[in-house]
Enzyme design. Structure first.
Site, PDB file in Angstrom:
ATOM      1  CE  LYS A  45      -3.322   3.018   0.670  1.00  0.00           C
ATOM      2  NZ  LYS A  45      -4.133   3.460  -0.489  1.00  0.00           N
ATOM      3  CB  SER A  46       0.567   4.553  -1.646  1.00  0.00           C
ATOM      4  OG  SER A  46       0.542   4.189  -3.001  1.00  0.00           O
ATOM      5  CG  ASN A  69     -10.480   4.341  -4.067  1.00  0.00           C
ATOM      6  OD1 ASN A  69      -9.767   5.006  -3.296  1.00  0.00           O
ATOM      7  ND2 ASN A  69     -10.123   4.103  -5.328  1.00  0.00           N
ATOM      8  CB  SER A  70     -12.722   8.859  -1.441  1.00  0.00           C
ATOM      9  OG  SER A  70     -11.956   9.965  -0.999  1.00  0.00           O
ATOM     10  N   GLY A  72      -8.243   7.730   0.957  1.00  0.00           N
ATOM     11  CA  GLY A  72      -7.512   8.828   1.608  1.00  0.00           C
ATOM     12  C   GLY A  72      -6.171   8.404   2.172  1.00  0.00           C
ATOM     13  CG  LEU A  73      -1.775   8.121   1.284  1.00  0.00           C
ATOM     14  CD1 LEU A  73      -1.464   6.928   0.391  1.00  0.00           C
ATOM     15  CD2 LEU A  73      -1.274   9.394   0.668  1.00  0.00           C
ATOM     16  CB  CYS A 131      -2.943   9.662  -3.899  1.00  0.00           C
ATOM     17  SG  CYS A 131      -4.392   9.485  -2.825  1.00  0.00           S
ATOM     18  CE  LYS A 165      -1.309   2.900 -10.160  1.00  0.00           C
ATOM     19  NZ  LYS A 165      -1.612   2.208  -8.901  1.00  0.00           N
ATOM     20  CB  SER A 195      -8.748   5.179  -9.543  1.00  0.00           C
ATOM     21  OG  SER A 195      -8.251   5.986  -8.525  1.00  0.00           O
TER      22      SER A 195
END
Ligand code: RRO
Length: 312
Positions: A45-46, A69-70, A72-73, A131, A165, A195
């Protein structure tokens, strides 16, 4: 024998499929399940420097043709993923994984890059410039000057194999501009696409946005993304120095979708929404389906058709 082996630079992988960062790769348990699946490699995962809880729920919803999706990291922080990677590489010599990092500022990205540079990590690093879901933080990949500045600063000291990315681009001038920047740096790979940022979907029963953060705006993945993923992979494969390889992400729901991304130029294929919905066994199905497509075409290796899209 139909072979799905592939490579990025000197890194060899037995299978062309892997997860897209963010999907089933938050915890050690998630990552172990990916390691045990038929995926050729996987990405964490980032990460930000510190652990983040992310946005309020509901922050992911399944859609008819994909997902929104959101998140939010949300992540456990760089040290967690770096420690996992160091343990993994000790246990699995000859296998390489990807660490994804997504700092919220240039300074945070550079600080994380220093930590990785100074560590014994021997895999690949994906710098996530795309992101779409952190309120108040525009995507670096849509700001060409900022992208160039980040990469310039990064490569003054960073020597480990790295890639970026990217978000989807929608204008040929954007491909030209971004490729001209990326070609100035010693990147091993470019991963297209993240996305489709800031879509909106509504629940018809309640007239309410499907997810809670940002008034319902979120990144769209799944089948909706396929034509944009193909176009972005194709456009970059036509513009990037051949030393920079493509990872194709977006819209894979079956083996033919993966075949198409490889035709467009992808050397690895990442799976996001479908992996979220089906779990790591999906790599077994996708591998079988991709092999079946290759067999009908008489191909035994990915190099038999990689990048060989025909146009009229
Ligand atoms: O965590 C997220 O909300 C997220 C990230 Br960092 C990303 O790169 N892409 C995405 O769809 N969601």
């Amino acid at each position: 024998m139909t072979d799905l082996q592939t490579s990025i630079g000197d890194f060899q992988f037995d299978n062309v499929f892997m997860n897209a960062s963010g999907v089933r790769c938050y915890t050690e348990e998630d990552l172990d399940a990916l390691a045990q699946s038929d995926a050729g490699t996987f990405v964490t995962k980032s990460a930000t420097q510190a652990k983040r809880l992310g946005n309020p729920s509901p922050r992911y919803a399944r859609l008819e043709l994909g997902s929104i999706n959101s998140m939010g990291l949300p992540n456990e922080g760089l040290d967690y993923y770096l420690n996992y990677a160091l343990k993994f590489q000790e246990k699995h010599p000859g296998q390489w994984i990807f660490l994804s990092v997504a700092g919220l500022t240039m300074e945070e990205n550079l600080a994380m890059a220093h930590t990785i540079e100074e560590s014994d990590f021997n895999g690949l690093v994906e710098f996530n410039l795309s992101c779409p879901n952190v309120p108040g933080k525009p995507q670096t990949g849509y700001d060409f000057d900022r992208t160039k500045e980040l990469l310039t600063n990064l490569f003054t000291f960073f020597t480990k194999p790295a890639g970026v990315k990217l978000p989807p681009y929608f204008d040929l001038a954007q491909f030209d501009q971004m490729a001209a920047i990326l070609n100035q740096f010693p990147l091993q790979f470019v991963n297209s696409i993240n996305s489709l940022g800031n879509g909106l979907m509504i629940d018809p029963e309640t007239d309410t946005a499907l997810i809670k953060p940002k008034g319902g705006f979120g990144g769209i993945g799944g089948a909706y993304a396929k034509p944009f993923a193909l176009a972005n992979v194709r456009a970059f494969s036509q513009r990037l120095d051949p030393k920079i390889q493509l990872i194709g992400t977006g819209g894979v729901t079956n083996g033919r979708d993966a075949y198409d991304l490889i035709l467009a130029g992808a050397s690895l294929v990442q799976v996001g929404t479908l992996l979220q919905e089906e779990g790591p066994a999906v790599f077994t199905r996708l591998s079988r389906e991709l092999q079946a497509v290759m067999q009908t075409k008489g191909y035994t290796n990915l190099s038999d058709f990689k990048g060989q899209l025909k146009t009229q």
